[in-house]
Design a protein around this motif. Sequence first.
Motif, mmCIF file in Angstrom:
data_model
loop_
_atom_site.group_PDB
_atom_site.id
_atom_site.type_symbol
_atom_site.label_atom_id
_atom_site.label_comp_id
_atom_site.label_asym_id
_atom_site.label_seq_id
_atom_site.Cartn_x
_atom_site.Cartn_y
_atom_site.Cartn_z
ATOM 1 N N ASP A 124 16.433 9.082 -1.091
ATOM 2 C CA ASP A 124 16.575 7.731 -0.540
ATOM 3 C C ASP A 124 17.604 6.927 -1.324
ATOM 4 O O ASP A 124 18.415 6.185 -0.749
ATOM 5 C CB ASP A 124 15.224 7.010 -0.526
ATOM 6 C CG ASP A 124 14.603 6.866 -1.906
ATOM 7 O OD1 ASP A 124 14.850 7.741 -2.768
ATOM 8 O OD2 ASP A 124 13.872 5.882 -2.123
ATOM 9 N N LYS A 128 21.298 5.503 -0.108
ATOM 10 C CA LYS A 128 21.662 4.097 -0.313
ATOM 11 C C LYS A 128 23.016 3.994 -1.034
ATOM 12 O O LYS A 128 23.870 3.180 -0.672
ATOM 13 C CB LYS A 128 20.576 3.392 -1.125
ATOM 14 C CG LYS A 128 20.798 1.902 -1.334
ATOM 15 C CD LYS A 128 19.594 1.280 -2.039
ATOM 16 C CE LYS A 128 19.777 -0.228 -2.202
ATOM 17 N NZ LYS A 128 20.854 -0.550 -3.161
ATOM 18 N N ARG A 255 -0.698 0.252 -5.783
ATOM 19 C CA ARG A 255 -0.252 -1.076 -6.217
ATOM 20 C C ARG A 255 -0.508 -1.287 -7.702
ATOM 21 O O ARG A 255 0.241 -1.990 -8.378
ATOM 22 C CB ARG A 255 -0.967 -2.161 -5.401
ATOM 23 C CG ARG A 255 -0.633 -2.091 -3.918
ATOM 24 C CD ARG A 255 -1.278 -3.222 -3.139
ATOM 25 N NE ARG A 255 -0.564 -4.487 -3.299
ATOM 26 C CZ ARG A 255 -0.864 -5.598 -2.654
ATOM 27 N NH1 ARG A 255 -1.866 -5.605 -1.789
ATOM 28 N NH2 ARG A 255 -0.165 -6.694 -2.835
ATOM 29 N N ASP A 274 2.249 -6.263 10.068
ATOM 30 C CA ASP A 274 3.479 -6.720 9.423
ATOM 31 C C ASP A 274 3.247 -7.111 7.973
ATOM 32 O O ASP A 274 4.177 -7.097 7.161
ATOM 33 C CB ASP A 274 4.059 -7.924 10.185
ATOM 34 C CG ASP A 274 4.616 -7.525 11.552
ATOM 35 O OD1 ASP A 274 4.805 -6.318 11.775
ATOM 36 O OD2 ASP A 274 4.831 -8.434 12.380
ATOM 37 N N SER A 275 1.998 -7.449 7.646
ATOM 38 C CA SER A 275 1.695 -7.907 6.283
ATOM 39 C C SER A 275 1.300 -6.764 5.345
ATOM 40 O O SER A 275 1.030 -6.994 4.174
ATOM 41 C CB SER A 275 0.547 -8.931 6.326
ATOM 42 O OG SER A 275 -0.621 -8.340 6.888
ATOM 43 N N PRO A 277 1.294 -4.040 2.621
ATOM 44 C CA PRO A 277 2.166 -3.836 1.446
ATOM 45 C C PRO A 277 2.923 -2.508 1.489
ATOM 46 O O PRO A 277 3.915 -2.340 0.779
ATOM 47 C CB PRO A 277 1.173 -3.859 0.276
ATOM 48 C CG PRO A 277 -0.135 -3.437 0.865
ATOM 49 C CD PRO A 277 -0.133 -4.001 2.256
ATOM 50 N N TRP A 279 4.916 -1.328 3.647
ATOM 51 C CA TRP A 279 6.276 -1.429 4.177
ATOM 52 C C TRP A 279 7.326 -1.500 3.074
ATOM 53 O O TRP A 279 8.428 -0.951 3.224
ATOM 54 C CB TRP A 279 6.415 -2.669 5.051
ATOM 55 C CG TRP A 279 5.728 -2.620 6.377
ATOM 56 C CD1 TRP A 279 4.701 -3.421 6.801
ATOM 57 C CD2 TRP A 279 6.030 -1.754 7.485
ATOM 58 N NE1 TRP A 279 4.333 -3.103 8.086
ATOM 59 C CE2 TRP A 279 5.133 -2.072 8.535
ATOM 60 C CE3 TRP A 279 6.954 -0.735 7.681
ATOM 61 C CZ2 TRP A 279 5.143 -1.417 9.760
ATOM 62 C CZ3 TRP A 279 6.965 -0.075 8.908
ATOM 63 C CH2 TRP A 279 6.072 -0.416 9.933
ATOM 64 N N THR A 280 7.020 -2.183 2.006
ATOM 65 C CA THR A 280 8.036 -2.492 0.998
ATOM 66 C C THR A 280 7.831 -1.764 -0.326
ATOM 67 O O THR A 280 8.522 -2.051 -1.298
ATOM 68 C CB THR A 280 8.060 -4.005 0.727
ATOM 69 O OG1 THR A 280 6.734 -4.448 0.358
ATOM 70 C CG2 THR A 280 8.510 -4.776 1.972
ATOM 71 N N MET A 281 6.905 -0.829 -0.384
ATOM 72 C CA MET A 281 6.659 -0.117 -1.633
ATOM 73 C C MET A 281 7.674 1.015 -1.797
ATOM 74 O O MET A 281 7.846 1.851 -0.911
ATOM 75 C CB MET A 281 5.228 0.431 -1.657
ATOM 76 C CG MET A 281 4.177 -0.663 -1.623
ATOM 77 S SD MET A 281 2.467 -0.047 -1.576
ATOM 78 C CE MET A 281 2.273 0.491 -3.265
ATOM 79 N N ASP A 282 8.355 1.029 -2.936
ATOM 80 C CA ASP A 282 9.406 2.006 -3.180
ATOM 81 C C ASP A 282 8.886 3.437 -3.293
ATOM 82 O O ASP A 282 9.642 4.389 -3.075
ATOM 83 C CB ASP A 282 10.167 1.657 -4.464
ATOM 84 C CG ASP A 282 10.975 0.375 -4.333
ATOM 85 O OD1 ASP A 282 11.345 0.031 -3.191
ATOM 86 O OD2 ASP A 282 11.229 -0.278 -5.358
#
Length: 328
Positions: A124, A128, A255, A274-275, A277, A279-282
Amino acid sequence: MLQDQPIKILLNDNLNELWPTKQDLINELHHEFPNVTFKQGYTESEQQIHIVDADATFGIPTAKIFALNKKLKWVHHPMSGFELEQNHPIVLSKVILTNAPNAHVVPMAEYVFATMLSITHRLDEHFKDQREKKLDPTKYLSSIKDLNGQNLGIIGYGEVGKAIARRGYGFGMNIFGLSRTKPLCKSEIATVWPSDHIEKLLKISDWIVIAAPLTRHTRDLINTHNIHMIRKNAHVIVLSRPHIINEDALITELRKGNLAGAVFDNLENKWLSDSSPLWTMDNVIITPHTSSMSSNLEKDRFDIYRTNIRRFITGEKFIRVANKTLGY
């Protein structure tokens, strides 16, 4: 023995929606089996009418609908694993239940290693860098990890589990599996334990792949108690079904930094809010239950069904007879 009476099959599920890349499957069945009556019943009221004199169904009827049948002999489940309602009358009945295992084996096993290698080789980040027109090899110096020598724990040592094991062995991994139906055994490829060795597997595995069907025996197998036994450097891959691992507990451990990462190809509520967590965890990969979606999947599953229709008509033994108690 040949069926000497007209045959009626109730379609509880819409084949064209289930396998959309195929053409009009219902018309295809009508053409191939002109002496069979296929009745579409996608609502409860339609099913209540047609189940009464149906000889077979496509899709497992609810317990309420099943109880209305007068002559049912065969039910086909178009997927692999299934979880029946408690005390579903099909279990103790003489009705044969078939399913469609193995069509998904190869793509799901390959998916596991696609995600594992993506993680170990930090693909990933490479992608990038490419989009940002950056080439900096020093960024990755000594950070690429080998699968060779790592411990791979497979929960569910069925056909998918075995396919994963064979590929892991090829990468030089140490393979450990859990199987409810197999006693303790060791082969050249893997050490396989009964399912009550779950804690032992969690403690030693660098990678944990959930490849078991969801049944009353596997539900919440990894729970809020034993999830803490997973190594801090381990990754969990939720491949076959959710609910086998407690999703909330898994997210909490991620987390807190108590797990290296996770891959979700299946989620408890199918879709994330949508909320969420995740979605945005690397350290998380999410795919929409696409691990099995090879170009051959729908054809292979449909071929299993049409083969069994033919065998039902001629009185031959079915292929892919499921265990109604075990759920696969």
